[in-house]
Design an enzyme around this catalytic site. Structure first.
Site, mmCIF file in Angstrom:
data_model
loop_
_atom_site.group_PDB
_atom_site.id
_atom_site.type_symbol
_atom_site.label_atom_id
_atom_site.label_comp_id
_atom_site.label_asym_id
_atom_site.label_seq_id
_atom_site.Cartn_x
_atom_site.Cartn_y
_atom_site.Cartn_z
ATOM 1 N N GLY A 1 4.671 1.539 4.792
ATOM 2 C CA GLY A 1 5.991 2.182 4.735
ATOM 3 C C GLY A 1 7.101 1.320 4.149
ATOM 4 O O GLY A 1 7.852 1.786 3.273
ATOM 5 N N ASN B 1 0.873 -1.176 0.000
ATOM 6 C CA ASN B 1 0.000 0.000 0.000
ATOM 7 C C ASN B 1 0.912 1.229 0.000
ATOM 8 O O ASN B 1 1.482 1.582 1.027
ATOM 9 C CB ASN B 1 -0.882 -0.032 1.257
ATOM 10 C CG ASN B 1 -1.728 1.220 1.401
ATOM 11 O OD1 ASN B 1 -1.805 2.038 0.480
ATOM 12 N ND2 ASN B 1 -2.368 1.382 2.554
ATOM 13 N N HIS C 1 -9.840 1.276 4.622
ATOM 14 C CA HIS C 1 -8.612 1.541 5.389
ATOM 15 C C HIS C 1 -8.923 2.568 6.490
ATOM 16 O O HIS C 1 -9.694 3.506 6.255
ATOM 17 C CB HIS C 1 -7.522 2.061 4.445
ATOM 18 C CG HIS C 1 -6.162 2.053 5.080
ATOM 19 N ND1 HIS C 1 -5.793 2.985 6.010
ATOM 20 C CD2 HIS C 1 -5.110 1.222 4.939
ATOM 21 C CE1 HIS C 1 -4.550 2.727 6.415
ATOM 22 N NE2 HIS C 1 -4.116 1.649 5.784
ATOM 23 N N GLU D 1 -5.931 -4.662 10.393
ATOM 24 C CA GLU D 1 -4.920 -3.629 10.634
ATOM 25 C C GLU D 1 -5.293 -2.795 11.861
ATOM 26 O O GLU D 1 -6.019 -1.804 11.740
ATOM 27 C CB GLU D 1 -4.831 -2.681 9.431
ATOM 28 C CG GLU D 1 -4.302 -3.289 8.172
ATOM 29 C CD GLU D 1 -3.671 -2.233 7.271
ATOM 30 O OE1 GLU D 1 -2.551 -2.458 6.811
ATOM 31 O OE2 GLU D 1 -4.290 -1.173 7.057
HETATM 32 P P1 PGA Z 1 2.527 0.452 7.676
HETATM 33 O O1 PGA Z 1 1.095 0.690 7.029
HETATM 34 O O2 PGA Z 1 3.078 -0.835 7.119
HETATM 35 O O3 PGA Z 1 3.331 1.659 7.278
HETATM 36 O O4 PGA Z 1 2.339 0.351 9.157
HETATM 37 C C1 PGA Z 1 0.226 -0.373 6.761
HETATM 38 C C2 PGA Z 1 -1.060 0.141 6.175
HETATM 39 O O5 PGA Z 1 -1.569 1.168 6.626
HETATM 40 O O6 PGA Z 1 -1.604 -0.480 5.224
#
Ligand code: PGA
Length: 219
Positions: free
Chosen positions: A204, A9, A96, A145
């Protein structure tokens, strides 16, 4: 062996120049990933660049969008419809937490998005924040998440994530559950080796081509 999904993402990151730099670094590794489904979800405007890279490179990677309009095609200024997205992508992220929070997306809106995605053959990757998040009937793939884990370097513990993944599968028609939140090449296996987690959604860490490749390998 279960098929694992590794979904990137990219959120609202990368100019076209940066996308091309990412591709330049990633293409040496992109040699077909056996038993792994790799999906990249870039910003809408970058989908054509990636689509042409994937077809020129005969890559097995699939594309996803990060959002979809809750309306069908027509007079909805600024929206991108499921029908339009389907020309470029096979998947779409829906629900999300960043969209629920910053764009006030309600369950009602999210359910409409799922309906339209399914109508045009886009597979929804429906994001849930905890075990109480409502999941529409016709969703097969969910990403768990927890908000505290997103972008913080503080992932959930794999036992809790596994418990929630199992619960989701028992209570719905969902067949694939991903974990997302501060996934890296170091911790990815802790999640993907559990019985009910089928892959990961990576924010990230997916912006670095080499790290993303390491995540795919280690998953
Ligand atoms: P992250 O984000 O890996 O930067 O924690 C995950 C996401 O929000 O899909």
């Amino acid at each position: 062996m279960k098929r694992k999904f590794i979904v990137a993402n990219w959120k609202s990151n990368f100019t076209s120049l940066e996308v091309n730099q990412w591709i330049e670094r990633f293409k040496n590794y992109d040699l077909g990933f056996t038993n792994k489904g790799v999906i990249i979800c870039p910003p809408f405007v970058m989908l054509p660049i990636l689509k042409s890279y994937l077809s020129n490179h005969k890559s097995s990677i699939k594309l996803g969008a990060q959002n979809v309009s809750p309306f069908d095609e027509g007079a909805y200024t600024g929206e991108v419809s499921a029908k339009q997205i389907k020309e470029f992508a096979d998947y779409v992220l829906i629900g999300h937490s960043e969209r629920r929070k910053n764009f006030m997306e309600s369950d009602e809106i999210l359910f409409k998005k799922v309906e339209l995605a399914n109508k045009y053959g886009l597979a929804p990757i429906f994001c849930v924040q905890d075990e109480t998040t409502k999941i529409p009937e016709n969703v097969k793939m969910v990403a768990y998440e927890p908000v505290f884990a997103i972008g913080t370097g503080n992932p959930d513990n794999p036992e809790t994530a596994e418990k929630i993944a199992k619960q989701i599968k028992e209570n719905t028609k969902v067949t694939t559950v991903l974990y997302g939140g501060s996934v890296t090449s170091k911790n990815v296996k802790d999640f993907t080796q559990t019985p009910d987690i089928n892959g990961v959604l990576v924010g990230g860490a997916s912006l670095d081509a080499q790290e993303f490749y390491a995540i795919i390998q280690n998953a």
